[in-house]
Scaffold this motif. Sequence first.
Motif, PDB file in Angstrom:
ATOM      1  N   PHE A   1       0.607 -10.099  -5.672  1.00 43.13           N
ATOM      2  CA  PHE A   1       1.258  -8.807  -5.856  1.00 43.13           C
ATOM      3  C   PHE A   1       0.303  -7.795  -6.478  1.00 43.13           C
ATOM      4  O   PHE A   1       0.207  -6.648  -6.035  1.00 43.13           O
ATOM      5  CB  PHE A   1       2.498  -8.955  -6.743  1.00 43.13           C
ATOM      6  N   THR A   2      -0.412  -8.219  -7.515  1.00 39.48           N
ATOM      7  CA  THR A   2      -1.398  -7.327  -8.139  1.00 39.48           C
ATOM      8  C   THR A   2      -2.452  -6.917  -7.135  1.00 39.48           C
ATOM      9  O   THR A   2      -2.840  -5.741  -7.050  1.00 39.48           O
ATOM     10  CB  THR A   2      -2.076  -8.025  -9.336  1.00 39.48           C
ATOM     11  N   TRP A   3      -2.912  -7.889  -6.371  1.00 41.30           N
ATOM     12  CA  TRP A   3      -3.954  -7.608  -5.376  1.00 41.30           C
ATOM     13  C   TRP A   3      -3.471  -6.609  -4.332  1.00 41.30           C
ATOM     14  O   TRP A   3      -4.200  -5.684  -3.955  1.00 41.30           O
ATOM     15  CB  TRP A   3      -4.382  -8.921  -4.718  1.00 41.30           C
TER      16      TRP A   3
ATOM     17  N   ASN B   1      11.925   3.907  -3.828  1.00 39.68           N
ATOM     18  CA  ASN B   1      10.672   3.165  -3.980  1.00 39.68           C
ATOM     19  C   ASN B   1      10.862   1.684  -4.256  1.00 39.68           C
ATOM     20  O   ASN B   1       9.996   1.043  -4.851  1.00 39.68           O
ATOM     21  CB  ASN B   1       9.849   3.783  -5.113  1.00 39.68           C
ATOM     22  N   SER B   2      11.998   1.119  -3.854  1.00 38.66           N
ATOM     23  CA  SER B   2      12.247  -0.295  -4.122  1.00 38.66           C
ATOM     24  C   SER B   2      12.529  -1.041  -2.822  1.00 38.66           C
ATOM     25  O   SER B   2      12.846  -0.411  -1.800  1.00 38.66           O
ATOM     26  CB  SER B   2      13.439  -0.451  -5.069  1.00 38.66           C
ATOM     27  N   PRO B   3      12.404  -2.364  -2.822  1.00 38.46           N
ATOM     28  CA  PRO B   3      12.670  -3.129  -1.600  1.00 38.46           C
ATOM     29  C   PRO B   3      14.084  -2.933  -1.050  1.00 38.46           C
ATOM     30  O   PRO B   3      14.300  -3.070   0.154  1.00 38.46           O
ATOM     31  CB  PRO B   3      12.457  -4.580  -2.054  1.00 38.46           C
ATOM     32  N   SER B   4      15.028  -2.599  -1.910  1.00 36.37           N
ATOM     33  CA  SER B   4      16.413  -2.411  -1.463  1.00 36.37           C
ATOM     34  C   SER B   4      16.718  -0.974  -1.070  1.00 36.37           C
ATOM     35  O   SER B   4      17.797  -0.668  -0.568  1.00 36.37           O
ATOM     36  CB  SER B   4      17.385  -2.834  -2.574  1.00 36.37           C
TER      37      SER B   4
ATOM     38  N   ASN C   1      12.307  -6.011  -6.957  1.00 33.66           N
ATOM     39  CA  ASN C   1      13.035  -7.173  -6.422  1.00 33.66           C
ATOM     40  C   ASN C   1      12.958  -8.310  -7.439  1.00 33.66           C
ATOM     41  O   ASN C   1      11.872  -8.776  -7.785  1.00 33.66           O
ATOM     42  CB  ASN C   1      12.414  -7.599  -5.085  1.00 33.66           C
ATOM     43  N   ILE C   2      14.119  -8.794  -7.900  1.00 34.61           N
ATOM     44  CA  ILE C   2      14.157  -9.839  -8.919  1.00 34.61           C
ATOM     45  C   ILE C   2      13.494 -11.124  -8.448  1.00 34.61           C
ATOM     46  O   ILE C   2      12.865 -11.844  -9.235  1.00 34.61           O
ATOM     47  CB  ILE C   2      15.618 -10.117  -9.364  1.00 34.61           C
ATOM     48  N   MET C   3      13.594 -11.423  -7.137  1.00 31.48           N
ATOM     49  CA  MET C   3      12.973 -12.642  -6.610  1.00 31.48           C
ATOM     50  C   MET C   3      11.454 -12.577  -6.708  1.00 31.48           C
ATOM     51  O   MET C   3      10.804 -13.598  -6.922  1.00 31.48           O
ATOM     52  CB  MET C   3      13.412 -12.879  -5.173  1.00 31.48           C
ATOM     53  N   ASN C   4      10.898 -11.389  -6.555  1.00 35.88           N
ATOM     54  CA  ASN C   4       9.452 -11.239  -6.698  1.00 35.88           C
ATOM     55  C   ASN C   4       9.020 -11.457  -8.141  1.00 35.88           C
ATOM     56  O   ASN C   4       7.951 -12.012  -8.413  1.00 35.88           O
ATOM     57  CB  ASN C   4       9.014  -9.861  -6.214  1.00 35.88           C
TER      58      ASN C   4
ATOM     59  N   HIS D   1      10.356  -6.169  10.845  1.00 32.95           N
ATOM     60  CA  HIS D   1       8.972  -5.729  10.980  1.00 32.95           C
ATOM     61  C   HIS D   1       8.079  -6.905  11.355  1.00 32.95           C
ATOM     62  O   HIS D   1       8.093  -7.932  10.671  1.00 32.95           O
ATOM     63  CB  HIS D   1       8.491  -5.107   9.663  1.00 32.95           C
ATOM     64  N   PRO D   2       7.330  -6.801  12.444  1.00 34.82           N
ATOM     65  CA  PRO D   2       6.482  -7.926  12.882  1.00 34.82           C
ATOM     66  C   PRO D   2       5.518  -8.406  11.809  1.00 34.82           C
ATOM     67  O   PRO D   2       5.173  -9.585  11.761  1.00 34.82           O
ATOM     68  CB  PRO D   2       5.732  -7.337  14.094  1.00 34.82           C
ATOM     69  N   GLY D   3       5.090  -7.497  10.929  1.00 35.85           N
ATOM     70  CA  GLY D   3       4.167  -7.877   9.868  1.00 35.85           C
ATOM     71  C   GLY D   3       4.849  -8.387   8.627  1.00 35.85           C
ATOM     72  O   GLY D   3       4.183  -8.728   7.645  1.00 35.85           O
ATOM     73  N   GLY D   4       6.174  -8.437   8.640  1.00 36.68           N
ATOM     74  CA  GLY D   4       6.905  -8.939   7.486  1.00 36.68           C
ATOM     75  C   GLY D   4       7.141  -7.875   6.434  1.00 36.68           C
ATOM     76  O   GLY D   4       7.041  -6.667   6.695  1.00 36.68           O
ATOM     77  N   GLU D   5       7.429  -8.317   5.209  1.00 35.41           N
ATOM     78  CA  GLU D   5       7.795  -7.411   4.131  1.00 35.41           C
ATOM     79  C   GLU D   5       6.616  -6.635   3.566  1.00 35.41           C
ATOM     80  O   GLU D   5       6.778  -5.841   2.633  1.00 35.41           O
ATOM     81  CB  GLU D   5       8.482  -8.190   3.013  1.00 35.41           C
TER      82      GLU D   5
END
Length: 542
Positions: free
Chosen positions: A239-241, A59-62, A350-353, A82-86
Motif C-alpha cells: 500500500f505504501t509503495w 476519495n474512498s474505495p466505497s 477500507n477497513i479490510m485494507n 475493472h480488468p486490472g482489479g482494484e
Amino acid sequence: QRGGTFFNPKLIQKQADITVNRNTIESTTPTFNTMCLPAEKESKEEKNLITISELRKHNSPSDAWTLVNDKVLDITKFADRHPGGEIILLAAGKDATVLFHSYHPKGVPKAIVEKLTIGTIQPDASINHSFYDWNSPFYSTLCERVVERLQSIDRPLRGNTDIQIKALMILACFWTCIIQMCMAPNLTFAILWSMTMGFFAHLVGTCIQHDGNHGSFSTNRYLNTIAGWTLDMIGASAFTWQIQHMLGHHPYTNLLDVHEDEVRANIGTDKETDTPMDTKDQESDPDVFSSFPLMRMHPAHQPEWYHKYQHLYAPVLFAFMTLAKVFQQDVEIATSHRLYHIDANCIYGNIMNKIRFWAMKALSMVYMLVLPCYFHGIRNGIILFAVGHLMCGETLATMFIVNHVIEGVSFAQKDLSKDGKRQFSKIATAQGVTPMEKTRDTATEENKNKVPLNDWAAYQCQTSVNWSPGSWFWNHFSGGLSHQIEHHLFPSICHTNYVHIQDIVEKTCREFGVPYQAEPNLLTAYFKMLKHLKTMGAQKVL
C-alpha cells in the motif's frame, strides 16, 4: 480494442502554444480530450459542473470519483469489473489523467468512458494547472509501435509464464534462506544466510511485487494482487509503495511543487501553515525529498554544510532504506491516511485494507525477527534481522536511485506564481542545461518542433536513464529497472518485455528529437550517480 485505436494522431488537437525561455516554460492548460473523447455535442453529463473540492471528497474505495482530462468519472462500482482489479481505486479523488493514458497503451473504449462520466470539472483559477502537455503525437506513436511490436512476436503486454517461473524461483530461494538462517549451527553461518535472504528479498521487490502492484505481472487480476502482496511478505507494505511510487513518483518524476515543499519545510516550526488535503497539488515527486534524509537530490533544495559529503555517506544511508520504510513510513501513512501531499484514503478508507496492513506486519515479524530470536537468542536474532534488511536496502536503493538521480537527467519545479500567472521552471539538469533543446535539432524533418518540452512522455525520457540497454540478463536481474525509460513510459507492460521494445522506443525518441540517455553498465551509472550527488552537495540553488 486494437492497439492504436485510442491513440489516433488524427484526433490530436493542435499543439498548445508553448513559450520557452531560459527561465520558464509557460503553456496553456494541457488537454488530451480528443485522444479520449472525440468532439461531440454537449451531453447532459457535461452540463454537470463539478468543483475540484467536490471531486476530492469522493476519495474512498466505497465512494470513488476520478478526473480524466476534464471529465469526472464515477469508478466506485466499476472497480469490481475493472480488468486490472482494484488498482483503479488509487485514482479515487484525484486527477488520473496520467494514470489513464500511461496504463492503457492500447486505449480505452470510448463507450466505457462515456458510461462512467458524471460531469466535467469546473474551470477554476485556484486550481493548479497541470505541468504537462498532452497534445503532441509522440506518445501516441510510441504506443502504436510498441503494441505492434509485441503483437508481432506474440507476447502479451502483461506477464506470461516467464515472469511467473522466475517469481517461483525467487520465492523458493527467499524461503530457503529464511529456513537455513534459523537452522544455521552458529551466528557466522546465520549471518551469511541472512545476507543472502536480503539479496533475494530485493529481487522480490524488483522482479515480483513491482510488476504485481503495477498490474503488469499477469493478465489475471488476482495473480497481480498476490504478486503485489509479496512486498508485505518481506516486511514492507504494498500500500505504501502504491501511494508513493504509483501516485507520486511515476506520474511526476523529478518534479517538485515549490509551495508544498515550503509547507513541509515549515512543519514543526513557528511558521507551520499546513494546508487542507483537498487544496494540495498532487503533482510532486515524493522520491526527491522523502526517500533519504540528509540528502539533497533536487536542485531547488537549499544545500546544507553536510551535503558536501553526501556522495561519501550516501551508500551507507542507502542500506537503511527498508528499515525506515518498515518502521516509520509504512506506519505513518497507515495511521494518518496521507503521504505528505498525497491522499491515502483511497486505500485506508477500507477497513479490510487496514486489517491486511497490520496482519501482514505482524506475520512478517514472526518469521523475520521472532523465529531468529528463538533459534539464536534475542541479541543475535536482532542482528540477523538488521543484516537482512541492510543488505536488501542497499541493493534496492542502488537499483532505483541510479535511474533518476544521475548526471544528465533533468529536474523541474511547478507552482511558481508571478503576478497571478501560473508558470513553470525550466526543465534542466543540475547544471542548468536542457538536453532536449539540443536533441530537437536531430529530429526528422516531419517531426521537428512537434514535441514541447513538457510533453508528458518526453518529460519521462528527460528524467530517466537506462543502463545496459538491450541486455536480456541485466533486464531480468534488475526487474526491468535497467530499462527505466521503457518502464516509465509503459508501467503496465511487464518488465520481461522491455528488452523486446527497447530499440523501438529509442528509434522513436530519435525521430522526434527526444533525449534517450543510456549508460553502458550499472557500474558507470553508479559512479555517475555519486558524481551527481557531489555536484548537488557543492552548488547553490540555480
